[in-house]
Design a protein around this motif. Structure first.
Motif, PDB file in Angstrom:
ATOM      1  N   ALA A 189     -16.188  11.944 -29.506  1.00  0.00           N
ATOM      2  CA  ALA A 189     -15.651  13.231 -29.933  1.00  0.00           C
ATOM      3  C   ALA A 189     -16.118  13.542 -31.350  1.00  0.00           C
ATOM      4  CB  ALA A 189     -14.130  13.212 -29.873  1.00  0.00           C
ATOM      5  N   LYS A 190     -16.483  14.780 -31.579  1.00  0.00           N
ATOM      6  CA  LYS A 190     -16.935  15.202 -32.901  1.00  0.00           C
ATOM      7  C   LYS A 190     -15.780  15.125 -33.889  1.00  0.00           C
ATOM      8  CE  LYS A 190     -19.243  19.043 -35.264  1.00  0.00           C
ATOM      9  NZ  LYS A 190     -19.815  20.400 -35.103  1.00  0.00           N
ATOM     10  N   ASP A 191     -16.064  14.604 -35.080  1.00  0.00           N
ATOM     11  CA  ASP A 191     -15.041  14.512 -36.115  1.00  0.00           C
ATOM     12  C   ASP A 191     -14.871  15.882 -36.763  1.00  0.00           C
ATOM     13  OD1 ASP A 191     -13.399  14.009 -38.256  1.00  0.00           O
ATOM     14  OD2 ASP A 191     -14.401  12.144 -38.831  1.00  0.00           O
ATOM     15  N   ASN A 211     -10.695  14.058 -33.812  1.00  0.00           N
ATOM     16  CA  ASN A 211      -9.962  13.960 -35.070  1.00  0.00           C
ATOM     17  C   ASN A 211      -9.866  15.368 -35.648  1.00  0.00           C
ATOM     18  OD1 ASN A 211      -8.882  13.462 -37.561  1.00  0.00           O
ATOM     19  ND2 ASN A 211     -10.396  11.937 -38.185  1.00  0.00           N
ATOM     20  N   LEU A 212      -8.674  15.959 -35.534  1.00  0.00           N
ATOM     21  CA  LEU A 212      -8.435  17.316 -36.043  1.00  0.00           C
ATOM     22  C   LEU A 212      -7.454  17.287 -37.202  1.00  0.00           C
ATOM     23  CD1 LEU A 212      -8.245  19.113 -32.603  1.00  0.00           C
ATOM     24  CD2 LEU A 212      -9.888  19.659 -34.398  1.00  0.00           C
ATOM     25  N   ARG A 213      -7.381  16.146 -37.879  1.00  0.00           N
ATOM     26  CA  ARG A 213      -6.471  16.022 -39.017  1.00  0.00           C
ATOM     27  C   ARG A 213      -6.784  17.084 -40.065  1.00  0.00           C
ATOM     28  NH1 ARG A 213      -4.390  10.916 -41.354  1.00  0.00           N
ATOM     29  NH2 ARG A 213      -3.313   9.908 -39.617  1.00  0.00           N
ATOM     30  N   GLY A 214      -5.752  17.850 -40.424  1.00  0.00           N
ATOM     31  CA  GLY A 214      -5.919  18.831 -41.481  1.00  0.00           C
ATOM     32  C   GLY A 214      -6.827  19.992 -41.143  1.00  0.00           C
ATOM     33  N   LEU A 227      -6.457  18.877 -25.411  1.00  0.00           N
ATOM     34  CA  LEU A 227      -6.219  18.214 -26.695  1.00  0.00           C
ATOM     35  C   LEU A 227      -5.536  16.865 -26.522  1.00  0.00           C
ATOM     36  CD1 LEU A 227      -5.199  21.571 -28.172  1.00  0.00           C
ATOM     37  CD2 LEU A 227      -6.789  20.119 -29.414  1.00  0.00           C
ATOM     38  N   ARG A 228      -5.688  16.269 -25.360  1.00  0.00           N
ATOM     39  CA  ARG A 228      -5.093  14.959 -25.142  1.00  0.00           C
ATOM     40  C   ARG A 228      -5.753  13.914 -26.051  1.00  0.00           C
ATOM     41  NH1 ARG A 228      -5.893  14.235 -18.879  1.00  0.00           N
ATOM     42  NH2 ARG A 228      -7.730  15.513 -19.414  1.00  0.00           N
ATOM     43  N   GLN A 229      -4.925  13.027 -26.589  1.00  0.00           N
ATOM     44  CA  GLN A 229      -5.358  11.970 -27.518  1.00  0.00           C
ATOM     45  C   GLN A 229      -6.039  12.523 -28.778  1.00  0.00           C
ATOM     46  OE1 GLN A 229      -6.395  11.141 -23.961  1.00  0.00           O
ATOM     47  NE2 GLN A 229      -4.277  10.464 -23.943  1.00  0.00           N
ATOM     48  N   ALA A 230      -5.895  13.813 -29.050  1.00  0.00           N
ATOM     49  CA  ALA A 230      -6.430  14.376 -30.289  1.00  0.00           C
ATOM     50  C   ALA A 230      -5.408  14.182 -31.401  1.00  0.00           C
ATOM     51  CB  ALA A 230      -6.730  15.861 -30.108  1.00  0.00           C
TER      52      ALA A 230
END
Length: 281
Positions: A189-191, A211-214, A227-230
């Motif tokens: 998955a793209k960061d 990784n969609l943090r912030g 968005l599972r496991q995101a």
């Protein structure tokens, strides 16, 4: 593959309940302690420490059922993670700021600190329900216990808590938890950590394990997205369209993020979160 336990231990469920807002046992702290400015989220300006004009004598909201219609959508999105009742009933022993005005300033100063700590407790409690994070459950538990102990300090000691330092300590185990969970997705998955995705057309995008943090997802169209496991910790979902999106196994999603977004009856949410009343059918 599901990363959530079907039946989390009773102690975790109990801990999670204490991290949900209980306005009936709060002295309207978010309506007084916090400032807000006239905007799309709030109809008026209000300084910190000044009661909202809609706050009633019993600490209820005079326009609770009409907040969105009256221009207070920010109120319908806000979540204190249970800090309001903790400060009202435990930190100050049930003495409200109207009957004991000498407590007001300190109570209002302490409330946002406890709110930050309770948000960390929400993430740490969730991390203990994730099977993939079992290798770090011991570390998570130690940080959780230390954070909870901070919330139970007396008011003067609470005022001196270094919230940033506690966030950094918690973030270490939360980052590791995120890595372990996202590694269960058999795809690269793209960061997108901190990505600017304002208004982006993301309909049907496969974000599994991303990784969609912030990430800034304000008004983004995530219709039908997976968005599972995101990892969504700190992602800004204000006005993001989540119609038909699958967030059922997203990690570190909060009620405040969900409240600020636009979903429907087809949107899948983690079992610990509630579908907002304003979401359309």
């Amino acid at each position: 593959m599901s990363q959530r336990r079907q039946q989390p231990p009773a102690e975790i469920d109990g801990g999670r309940e204490s991290l949900r807002a209980d306005c009936g046992n709060c002295f309207g702290l978010c309506c007084v302690a916090l400032p807000f400015a006239a905007s799309a989220d709030f109809a008026i300006d209000k300084d910190a420490g000044r009661p909202c004009p809609n706050l009633r004598e019993d600490f209820g909201c005079g326009i609770h059922s009409r907040l969105r219609q009256k221009g207070f959508t920010g109120c319908t999105a806000y979540d204190c993670f249970g800090a309001g009742q903790k400060v009202s009933q435990i930190t100050f022993g049930g003495r409200d700021w109207r009957q004991a005005p000498d407590t007001a300033r300190l109570m209002f100063d302490v409330f946002p600190i406890v709110r930050h700590l309770h948000e960390l407790l929400w993430y740490l409690t969730e991390a203990l329900t994730l099977d993939a994070a079992r290798p770090v459950h011991g570390r998570i538990r130690r940080v959780l216990d230390a954070t909870e102990a901070l919330t139970r300090r007396d008011p003067e000691a609470l005022k001196e808590v270094d919230v940033m330092a506690q966030r950094q300590e918690a973030n270490t185990v939360l980052l590791r938890t995120s890595e372990l969970v996202r590694a269960t997705v058999r795809r690269k998955a793209k960061d997108r950590r901190g990505a600017d995705l304002i208004g982006a057309d993301l309909k049907g995008v496969d974000f599994r394990g991303a990784n969609l943090r912030g990430a800034c997802l304000i008004a983004a169209d995530l219709t039908g997205a997976d968005l599972r496991q995101a990892d969504l910790i700190g992602a800004d979902l204000r006005d993001a369209v989540l119609a038909g999106a699958d967030l059922g196994e997203s990690i570190f999603l909060t009620q405040q993020q969900v409240n600020a977004a636009k979903g429907d009856l087809a949107t899948k949410l983690p079992p610990a979160l509630t579908r907002p009343a304003h979401w359309t059918a």
